[in-house]
Every structure is written in structure tokens, then in C-alpha cells.
Design a protein around this motif. Structure first.
Motif, PDB file in Angstrom:
ATOM      1  N   ARG A 135       0.861  -1.178   0.000  1.00 11.77           N
ATOM      2  CA  ARG A 135       0.000   0.000   0.000  1.00 11.77           C
ATOM      3  C   ARG A 135       0.894   1.223   0.000  1.00 11.77           C
ATOM      4  NH1 ARG A 135      -1.203   3.438   3.936  1.00 11.77           N
ATOM      5  NH2 ARG A 135      -0.290   2.118   5.533  1.00 11.77           N
ATOM      6  N   ILE A 136       0.578   2.209  -0.833  1.00 11.95           N
ATOM      7  CA  ILE A 136       1.307   3.471  -0.849  1.00 11.95           C
ATOM      8  C   ILE A 136       0.525   4.458   0.003  1.00 11.95           C
ATOM      9  CG2 ILE A 136       2.265   5.314  -2.297  1.00 11.95           C
ATOM     10  CD1 ILE A 136       3.453   2.468  -2.788  1.00 11.95           C
ATOM     11  N   GLY A 137       1.222   5.093   0.954  1.00 13.49           N
ATOM     12  CA  GLY A 137       0.551   6.035   1.840  1.00 13.49           C
ATOM     13  C   GLY A 137       1.538   7.015   2.441  1.00 13.49           C
ATOM     14  N   ALA A 138       1.016   7.906   3.292  1.00 14.82           N
ATOM     15  CA  ALA A 138       1.865   8.906   3.943  1.00 14.82           C
ATOM     16  C   ALA A 138       2.948   8.206   4.751  1.00 14.82           C
ATOM     17  CB  ALA A 138       1.017   9.800   4.839  1.00 14.82           C
ATOM     18  N   ALA A 139       4.178   8.662   4.577  1.00 14.28           N
ATOM     19  CA  ALA A 139       5.333   8.039   5.226  1.00 14.28           C
ATOM     20  C   ALA A 139       5.688   8.750   6.524  1.00 14.28           C
ATOM     21  CB  ALA A 139       6.527   8.064   4.280  1.00 14.28           C
ATOM     22  N   SER A 140       6.564   8.121   7.267  1.00 13.75           N
ATOM     23  CA  SER A 140       7.051   8.702   8.513  1.00 13.75           C
ATOM     24  C   SER A 140       8.130   9.743   8.234  1.00 13.75           C
ATOM     25  CB  SER A 140       7.612   7.588   9.399  1.00 13.75           C
ATOM     26  OG  SER A 140       8.653   6.910   8.713  1.00 13.75           O
ATOM     27  N   ASP A 141       8.426  10.558   9.195  1.00 17.22           N
ATOM     28  CA  ASP A 141       9.539  11.508   9.144  1.00 17.22           C
ATOM     29  C   ASP A 141       9.493  12.451   7.946  1.00 17.22           C
ATOM     30  OD1 ASP A 141      10.568  10.319  11.469  1.00 17.22           O
ATOM     31  OD2 ASP A 141      11.716   8.868  10.300  1.00 17.22           O
TER      32      ASP A 141
END
Length: 140
Positions: free
Chosen positions: A3-9
Motif C-alpha cells: 500500500r502506498i501512503g503517507a510516510a514517517s519523518d
């Protein structure tokens, strides 16, 4: 399985597993436009003047609203780079974010074949990822 989604940092987007991935499993191939060191130096690093081909490349990217950051370059050796920035020429692996080797966040290893002559034609390098450890479902 990804799944592609908002990443960390504040990395923008990231790729997340939707199921566990076992150590050593093939995860995906890094796809994109194959560039030479000379092309990268002109198009991204301003280390040499642009040729007419470099200007056409830049114009094409600008016309299609494709970034020209250099953030998606992957050095595959022999002065060759895979440029995954153009979504029309790349795949989902461009959303795999970097983590330092030896850290818990580093869950993938790279594998690569070099540019070779197969007896009939030149075969471009290929780069893919394998799980460096067991990866949990939902992990970036």
C-alpha cells in the motif's frame, strides 16, 4: 501486497506491506529510465552543460509536470543510473524510503545485475529488493 501512503519523518509517500513478508523474499524491482553518468551530471547535478537532448528531456518533464529533483536516482554501477522519478516509466518501488544499514528500520537489501552482452544485444542493469529480515504487516 503493498500500500502506498503517507510516510514517517516527512518523507512524503512510502510503501507499506499489507501482509507479512518473510526474510529473503523478493519484494519488487526498481524501474525507471536508464541514464548515463553524463546525463545525470547535466540534468540533475549541473556538472556539465546541457545538450539539446538534455534540454528536450527537461522540457518533456516540465510539460508533463514530472519532477526533476534527482531524489529517485539509483546508482547501478558502471556509470549507469536508474531514474525512478517519472511515474510513467517507474513502478511502486520508487516509494521505498531509505533507512541506514544495520538499523531496525532497514528491512530491505538490494540485488543487481550489471549491463551485459547476451550474445545478441546489450541487456540493461536491473535492480530489485529482497527482505533483509521478516517484515511485519503494516511496516514501511
Amino acid at each position: 501486497n503493498i500500500r502506498i501512503g503517507a510516510a514517517s519523518d516527512e518523507k512524503g509517500l512510502g510503501a507499506f506491506s499489507t501482509r507479512p513478508i518473510n526474510y529473503g523474499a523478493w519484494v519488487g524491482e526498481y524501474l525507471g529510465e536508464m541514464l548515463t553518468l553524463s546525463e545525470v551530471e547535466a540534468r540533475y547535478w549541473d556538472r556539465r552543460p546541457c545538450t539539446s537532448a538534455d534540454r528536450r528531456w527537461t522540457h518533456c518533464r516540465e510539460r508533463r509536470n514530472v519532477g526533476i529533483s534527482g531524489d529517485y536516482l539509483f546508482n547501478v554501477g558502471d556509470e549507469r543510473y536508474i531514474d525512478g522519478e517519472d511515474a510513467d516509466k517507474s513502478g511502486w518501488c520508487r516509494f521505498l524510503n531509505h533507512a541506514d544499514d544495520g538499523t531496525e528500520e532497514c528491512n530491505l537489501d538490494t540485488r543487481c545485475t550489471w549491463q551485459i552482452w547476451d550474445g545478441e544485444k546489450i541487456v540493461e542493469p536491473r535492480l530489485w529488493f529482497v527482505a533483509a529480515r521478516d517484515i511485519r504487516s503494516g511496516e514501511e
